[in-house]
Design an enzyme around this catalytic site. Sequence first.
Site, PDB file in Angstrom:
ATOM      1  N   ASP A 235      71.462  20.321  66.609  1.00 35.58           N
ATOM      2  CA  ASP A 235      70.156  19.744  66.919  1.00 35.58           C
ATOM      3  C   ASP A 235      68.984  20.713  66.784  1.00 35.58           C
ATOM      4  O   ASP A 235      67.857  20.277  66.580  1.00 35.58           O
ATOM      5  CB  ASP A 235      70.166  19.149  68.328  1.00 35.58           C
ATOM      6  N   ALA A 236      69.236  22.006  66.905  1.00 36.69           N
ATOM      7  CA  ALA A 236      68.120  22.954  66.755  1.00 36.69           C
ATOM      8  C   ALA A 236      67.873  23.240  65.279  1.00 36.69           C
ATOM      9  O   ALA A 236      66.766  23.056  64.775  1.00 36.69           O
ATOM     10  CB  ALA A 236      68.406  24.250  67.516  1.00 36.69           C
ATOM     11  N   GLY A 237      68.913  23.645  64.558  1.00 39.80           N
ATOM     12  CA  GLY A 237      68.739  24.060  63.174  1.00 39.80           C
ATOM     13  C   GLY A 237      68.551  22.910  62.196  1.00 39.80           C
ATOM     14  O   GLY A 237      68.018  23.099  61.112  1.00 39.80           O
TER      15      GLY A 237
ATOM     16  N   GLY B 152      65.327  20.497  64.821  1.00 40.44           N
ATOM     17  CA  GLY B 152      64.232  21.160  65.537  1.00 40.44           C
ATOM     18  C   GLY B 152      64.223  20.716  66.990  1.00 40.44           C
ATOM     19  O   GLY B 152      63.694  19.659  67.320  1.00 40.44           O
TER      20      GLY B 152
ATOM     21  N   TYR C  89      69.838  10.911  72.290  1.00 41.72           N
ATOM     22  CA  TYR C  89      70.165  11.800  73.404  1.00 41.72           C
ATOM     23  C   TYR C  89      68.935  12.519  73.928  1.00 41.72           C
ATOM     24  O   TYR C  89      68.080  12.924  73.152  1.00 41.72           O
ATOM     25  CB  TYR C  89      71.189  12.856  72.968  1.00 41.72           C
TER      26      TYR C  89
ATOM     27  N   HIS D 202      79.354  18.320  73.547  1.00 41.20           N
ATOM     28  CA  HIS D 202      78.047  18.973  73.413  1.00 41.20           C
ATOM     29  C   HIS D 202      78.233  20.453  73.659  1.00 41.20           C
ATOM     30  O   HIS D 202      78.802  20.832  74.683  1.00 41.20           O
ATOM     31  CB  HIS D 202      77.053  18.477  74.475  1.00 41.20           C
TER      32      HIS D 202
END
Lengths: 732, 732
Positions: free
Chosen positions: A375-377, A380, A463, A522
């Site tokens: 979710d970050a890479g 964002g 989510y 997760h």
Amino acid sequence: MESTGFLPFLFLLLSVLLFLLFTRLWVDLPYPSFDKAELLGCSSYSPWCTSKNRFQSKPHLIRNPENTKLQRNHNAQVPHHPLDPLTIQEINKVLTIFLSYPLISSSSFTIHSLVLQEPEKPLVLSWKKGDPLLPRRASVVALVNGKSHVLTVDLDSSQVIRHDLGSPFGYPMMTIEDMNSATWAPLADANFNRTILNRGINLADLACLPISTGWYGKKEENRRLIKVQCYSMEGTANFYMRPIEGLTVLLDMDTREVVEISDKGQHIPIPQAANTDYRYAAQNKPLRMKPLNPISIEQPKGPSFSIENEHMVKWANWEFHLKPDPRAGVIISRAMVRDSETGELRSVMYKGLTSELFVPYMDPTDAWYFKTYMDAGEYGFGLQAMPLDPLNDCPRNAYYMDGVFAAADGKPYVRSNMICVFESYAGDIGWRHSESPITGMEIREVRPKVTLVVRMAASVANYDYIVDWEFQTDGLIRIKVGLSGILMVKGTPYGNMNKVPQEEDLYGTLLSENVIGVIHDHYITFYLDMDIDGSDNSFVKVNLARQDTLPGESPRKSYLKATRHVAKTEKDAQIKLKLYDPSEFHVINSNKKTRVGNPVGYKVVPGGTAASLLDHQDPPQLRGAFTNNQIWVTRYNRSEQWAGGVFVYQSQGEDTLAVWSERNRPIENKDIVLWYTLGFHHIPCQEDFPIMPTVSSSFDLKPVNFFESNPVLRMPPNYEKDLPVCRPAAAA
Amino acid sequence: MESTGFLPFLFLLLSVLLFLLFTRLWVDLPYPSFDKAELLGCSSYSPWCTSKNRFQSKPHLIRNPENTKLQRNHNAQVPHHPLDPLTIQEINKVLTIFLSYPLISSSSFTIHSLVLQEPEKPLVLSWKKGDPLLPRRASVVALVNGKSHVLTVDLDSSQVIRHDLGSPFGYPMMTIEDMNSATWAPLADANFNRTILNRGINLADLACLPISTGWYGKKEENRRLIKVQCYSMEGTANFYMRPIEGLTVLLDMDTREVVEISDKGQHIPIPQAANTDYRYAAQNKPLRMKPLNPISIEQPKGPSFSIENEHMVKWANWEFHLKPDPRAGVIISRAMVRDSETGELRSVMYKGLTSELFVPYMDPTDAWYFKTYMDAGEYGFGLQAMPLDPLNDCPRNAYYMDGVFAAADGKPYVRSNMICVFESYAGDIGWRHSESPITGMEIREVRPKVTLVVRMAASVANYDYIVDWEFQTDGLIRIKVGLSGILMVKGTPYGNMNKVPQEEDLYGTLLSENVIGVIHDHYITFYLDMDIDGSDNSFVKVNLARQDTLPGESPRKSYLKATRHVAKTEKDAQIKLKLYDPSEFHVINSNKKTRVGNPVGYKVVPGGTAASLLDHQDPPQLRGAFTNNQIWVTRYNRSEQWAGGVFVYQSQGEDTLAVWSERNRPIENKDIVLWYTLGFHHIPCQEDFPIMPTVSSSFDLKPVNFFESNPVLRMPPNYEKDLPVCRPAAAA
């Protein structure tokens, strides 16, 4: 067959008209001249542009006079600290320089990241308030003709001072515009529209989600791909509960061309809309419980923290730099705590952030196997952090901080109320002691526990991740992740478990008629550049093991003995937690000792967690290999900040924390980075339908022989005379 | 040698005089005619009777008019519910019946327990409010001529209706009087006094602690023994930091005779008093941090819970019976939650309590090996729960509940403010969802998280255990244990780690000059008689294991698959938690299914915990064998409530949960009891000196397909208009 193509066209036309009538901007305008509508690709096709009007319940933030004021402030903002994020003016300047760079001026491009390039660590460490600001530079990641480029833009010299090519494997983080356009691009494909209509869905009711493809082999090479899955939003805001199961569109993100449509779910009904809407205004059944009286955290003299120059947070014995980041969400830097004996401000952590998330779903079938989000890479984590809802996301006394980010064309925009900072008091006890009747001493000393919380909530499609950095007066930092929001569910022909054959694997739980909550994990991996009283630190495993006594030595047969193992190299610090082989994990400064000779340190204290059990050679696990251990320690390296690699999208796992750690660099008495992964297994249950109550877990960074003694001993208790006098607002 | 015997006598005399001058009662008088001083054995010798005056800082509770009122209420109190604890009147009546029982009237006795004998479970389950109360009976455990007897006293017929002998192995819980007298009994021994004086301690500065001996072999058989260790309280209220190291007195608890004095620590200095006092009034150094503004949880319309008939707590969707207990501390019974769909009140847990604690220290040497406390069965976890400090132990809106217990002579007394009940709001989020720019829907739905907390704090000598039962509106019960208070430390000749030879085992951490914090564990075992929609339940292990895909089946190599294993017998339910072999643990009612066919259930969700690593054949681990697994499930048996056995003191492990479970009774679709053990390893650090910041851990009981859907969906958000208007009290 051709005739059915006309109907979708009609719907599209309708959509265009509705859009033109009602279109609204979904982010705040930084300044009036800035035309966001075009830039966001929220053009005539998007069903979202109509839907957002349908579901709008609150006045848009731009209309709030207080927010307008904040935006004006952003325009005037100047940096004060070397780590301050780029301001609106700086982003505009970077953009100007970038646009005149030869490569760019002659090509089509999209900007995937435009953020401050932080100065070298030693420069930041030696910088003091009042010193001239360090040179301001920006790092720009752009896709130019399908290739990634990384440019360093120097704001003082107005030049691109460095230009690198990106990874030959992965791609940069998607832009919001990428995700947005993916949701309507399939509508340009007649086959897609036919498929939707064949499922009995009106195109106006269609809601589609952009789902990162991951990497599974040749198919995902040399082309930026995305998968799109769609839902019916007929009769509910909670379209996530109404999947058009089995339908997956493979899309080229750059050409917006439909590469492939897979539709294996025609036999699966769309689950009903009834009882899925979660909006308060849509509830029409009785509450079935005694409503609660209003309850609030009140501070009649105001909060005890201050925020200097927009980003320096000062509270009790803590000081740290706080900034929003499009990829990490929240970045805490230069966290320092005041020594309880000397009053000296001491370094604890140079930088801490959410480095990467890994969310593999546990269903290997056609429409599900690829759901292994990072979710970050990919998305964002900061880009997805929506404005917080005052009084509900954070209590009344909260301070809200905005994010200033760059869009795909490089223009700045403001994400308002992205982070909140507040003091929390839950009625908990910081420390206490009563003497008992055995001693007869009339002592009851109790201190309430008050903490400072920094919070953001990222809504990565369905989510919602709530990330809290909680600072305690006793020197402890608790990092807590809460999971809420909505499940990603799967359609099924089954309406009751008694119809499911014994041998059939549902890959999850039947939550409602035709709805399966698919099992998933997760993992949230934190980058924690600990600097305990300086940058040169060591990692020590303090192992507790059973020691057997010698015959006749003691009436006891056994006891636990602690043994310290200093990690020499990175491989010594690849840690899997073991309940029956427990250790403490200290980051110490062996060059600095307490009065009685213990090295000063902090320990990472795991809480409840989960470990990834996937095959290490499984493509998603190769990419998420940073979850192969719960703790890692690496040598500080400026370029090693993102646990899944810089270019995560469709990466092959070539640039992960696991790869770096295998280099096995020396880490004793060096500048080191601690990595901790918090994990959750989630087997959904009916209580998660149609929305999930928050599930939280946390870990702590805790002083261990860092202070000479208890640092909160001298804090006062609560007295009645200090507490507020409150009345119900209605009576005020 | 004889001449030195006179000096202690002088000190004793002085103590007597001081005592007569200042003596004060340590518990509230239930009624004025009740002379507690004599009863508590706080007679002329006790140094505590003087010390308590020295350290007294607050007016004694008996002087508080509000408390006097409460006491009057206690005298008038009558039971309303079959599970209500014995009232003062009932205890007096039991005592009258007991005293006229032939065995008792002719013998010397002490009462070690006098509590309600709860009616049989089926009777309680069928009882409804408004029905006549079930027969009231008391269970009395008494030592009569050194032997344990268990008598059932029927209040209606005024007769002893059952009389059993106690265990041939262990002894009943100590009385407060046992512990108190143990602390002064050694002073009657001239050798002891000489030893103390030889250590340079004034007898008036002596503070001694009663330390349960455990069981290590023949020596501990057929005699009720206790070990006494002493400290100097010169110059500090925190005598725990000033051990007279190596001195252990073995005492016969019944004859008060000194059996043995072991003194192996003459070479170890008494650590300094400086910087050890923790009382706020004794602090004279600067705080070194910005003081916090007042902060408070405010409810201008008052709390949302009610307590009916003293013990029935009703809040939001919860109802449960709450009572203080001398052994368990807090007992929650008949916990029921209202169904969010039907409004029906549904059973979750018949009874939950802290069954036993096990606290082994990790030092096998002479003065330490026996420290392997079982704080409930040896000391009485409820007996040690001191009055809570309003505004500091619990927030302003708390309700306080008193305990009514019987002393060693059977007379009732009131432990005021023993339990508090309050609503907590920390600024946390119950559930939330924001739509993201990808979908463009303007949705931000957030619900604050408000909980109801039931709290007690037991001060078992140095350690303070804070036990919270926290009820959430989403049906979750969180059981949290906080550890605070003061370390049990060891004296050492060392003043700095650089003087400690490499090979020497300190058994802990050097915390200050001459002070070692000894490594130890804490295990808190909970008895959880789950009754999910009825008494017949099953225990299901839902195991998550890696499933490898077949070649060609999927681009994925692996995924996690959940498999349900229903435990047939008790041995199937002996669970060791494993990070790399994870499971969920459900208690289900297989006779009741949700609409879509899932069995209704609750799961136990472990948080951070620790496992005992001691040799299973080590005597303390034999006694603490209930910690051999983290989870057990047993067949309901009225007599199996205390995990270490009923007669724990000097027990040999003959009657533990581990023994019961080995019977391997069938547990499928039966009335079953779930046991969970929360563990902590504690390697002390300097931050724990001279008092420990609270360390907490918790586990959850969480609905899993118990509700048809999210039970808090229809709860409203916070609105500004509902929140209070508050002013600083000083300005009021």
